[in-house]
Every structure is written in C-alpha cells, then in structure tokens.
Design an enzyme around this catalytic site. Structure first.
Site, PDB file in Angstrom:
ATOM      1  N   SER A  29       0.845  -1.197   0.000  1.00 43.89           N
ATOM      2  CA  SER A  29       0.000   0.000   0.000  1.00 43.89           C
ATOM      3  C   SER A  29       0.877   1.242   0.000  1.00 43.89           C
ATOM      4  O   SER A  29       2.042   1.179  -0.398  1.00 43.89           O
ATOM      5  CB  SER A  29      -0.941  -0.040   1.209  1.00 43.89           C
ATOM      6  OG  SER A  29      -1.942   0.957   1.100  1.00 43.89           O
ATOM      7  N   ASN A  30       0.345   2.375   0.403  1.00 44.80           N
ATOM      8  CA  ASN A  30       1.107   3.630   0.425  1.00 44.80           C
ATOM      9  C   ASN A  30       0.599   4.514   1.561  1.00 44.80           C
ATOM     10  O   ASN A  30      -0.329   4.146   2.272  1.00 44.80           O
ATOM     11  CB  ASN A  30       1.011   4.334  -0.939  1.00 44.80           C
ATOM     12  CG  ASN A  30      -0.417   4.676  -1.290  1.00 44.80           C
ATOM     13  OD1 ASN A  30      -1.052   5.497  -0.644  1.00 44.80           O
ATOM     14  ND2 ASN A  30      -0.956   3.993  -2.301  1.00 44.80           N
TER      15      ASN A  30
END
Ligand code: C5P
Length: 221
Positions: A29-30
């Site tokens: 993810s980020n």
C-alpha cells in the site's frame, strides 16, 4: 447563492490508498491518508452537490450527507468508479491507487525461507481515472491529482494530456508539512488553457477553492 452553487450536480470522488494483498496477512500500500478526498467530499456537500465517495482503507469518519462506498483493492475501486462515473457530472480522482498488484496472491501465509531472497512478481493495475476519461458515453468532467516530489508542473501537464483529463491538481509532496497525511496542502490547478496556483491552507478551505475552480471550468466546457 455561492454556498449552493453545486446544487443538482452529482460528484464522485475517489480517496485514500488501495491495498493489494500479498498473502492472507500481508499487503502492498502507500501513505495516503485520504484527508484531501474526504475534505473535497465534505466541501462539495456543503456547496449543495450530491456526493459519492469511493474510499480505500482509511481512518476517517464519513462526512455527513456523503454516500460512501468502501473498497480495498485498485480493481474494486476501478469497478465502483466506473459504475458511478457514468451517473456523475464531475469525477475527481484523489485516491493514491497502487500502480501494481501481486501477480498471484498466496492462499496461505508465506513462510520465510532460510538465507534466500524473495521475489514478488507484480502486474499493473488498471488506471482508474484514465478509464473514466476515456468513456465515450456519459463521460463526466474528469479531474485528477498529481502528487510529485520533483518537476511538479511538467509531470502534471504530462498526466493531464496522457490521461486525457479536463483538469489536474498538482501537489508537491516533497516536504512533510504539506500533502500526505498533513492537514494542510497547496496545489496548482492546471487545465488545457490555463493554470492557477492556490496558496498553502488547511485542506478544508483548499477543498472549497478547488471545487470553485473545478465548477468554473466544468461550466465553461
Ligand atoms: O500517474 P499517477 O498515479 O501519478 O496519477 C495520479 C492520478 O491518477 C490521480 O488522480 C489518481 O487518483 C489517478 N490514478 C488512477 N488509477 C491508477 C493510478 C492513478 O485513477 N491506477
């Protein structure tokens, strides 16, 4: 009144990160917090719009009056976004969509192998906003974001053209005080025949200013 200038306008907004599974317990993810997209949704409702917010996994309350659709992966966000886009006047892609997902998600938790590196094969996710902008029937006015750490305006202009957007919000994320996870942000809006820098300010106020500019360009189209 100016407060209700988005009356009868349907807006769909994507927000937050997407999450791409590696195995049942791990993901890619980020750092997107979703704050900018949620601020846009709240401001749009306050201006009278009918707002649908498609959100990845975030720790934020749904603004009152907003219809929220929760998704996890880029593919889920893509499917929800395309379904909403054709019923919308304006589409704003604020989500930080993972560009890649794991080619084959492991069915069981992956075990560490002694003394060996691990290679993950990644495949590209669909570009959601480019798919929306490519609609031929019922295409909404399409607004993207470009979060960059360098060559901000150049990359933003490239994205505007490549993804065939109507407007892009260029967002410098090289510092820590603004952008990702911050409550403040500054953007420069770029469209085919102009640009407008908006001063650093709280995301709630910036959201209102962005929507006023979006509405001006939407009406001029
Ligand atoms: O190319 P980049 O990811 O920087 O483009 C950012 C813009 O494109 C944002 O508006 C983002 O929401 C959108 N995007 C998307 N689908 C992707 C990647 C980005 O809608 N797979």
């Amino acid at each position: 009144s100016a407060e209700q200038q988005l009356n009868n306008i349907k807006i769909t907004i994507t927000a937050g990160p997407t999450r791409e599974a590696i195995d049942p317990v791990r993901y890619i993810s980020n750092h997107s917090s979703g704050k900018m997209g949620f601020a846009l949704a709240a401001a749009a409702v306050a201006m009278g719009a009918d707002v649908t917010l498609i959100s990845g996994p975030v720790q934020l309350a749904t603004p009152i009056g907003v219809k929220r659709i929760d998704v996890t992966t880029a593919q889920q966000m893509h499917d929800a976004a395309l379904a909403q886009a054709t019923q919308s006047d304006i589409f704003i892609g604020c989500a930080a969509v993972a560009d890649y997902r794991v080619a084959e998600v492991a069915g069981e938790k992956m075990k560490k192998k002694a003394d060996s590196a691990l290679e993950l094969k990644l495949v590209q996710n669909p570009d959601i906003i480019a798919s929306v902008a490519a609609l031929t029937a019922k295409r909404p006015f399409t607004v993207g974001f470009a979060a960059e750490t360098q060559n901000l305006l150049q990359y933003a202009k490239d994205k505007l053209a490549r993804k065939k957007l109507d407007l892009i919000c260029a967002n410098d994320v090289s510092g820590t005080a603004l952008g990702f996870n911050s409550d403040h942000n500054a953007v420069t809006l770029v469209w085919q025949h102009g640009e407008q820098a908006l001063a650093p300010q709280p995301k709630a106020e910036l959201a209102k200013a962005i929507l006023q500019h979006i509405y001006a360009q939407f009406s001029a189209n």
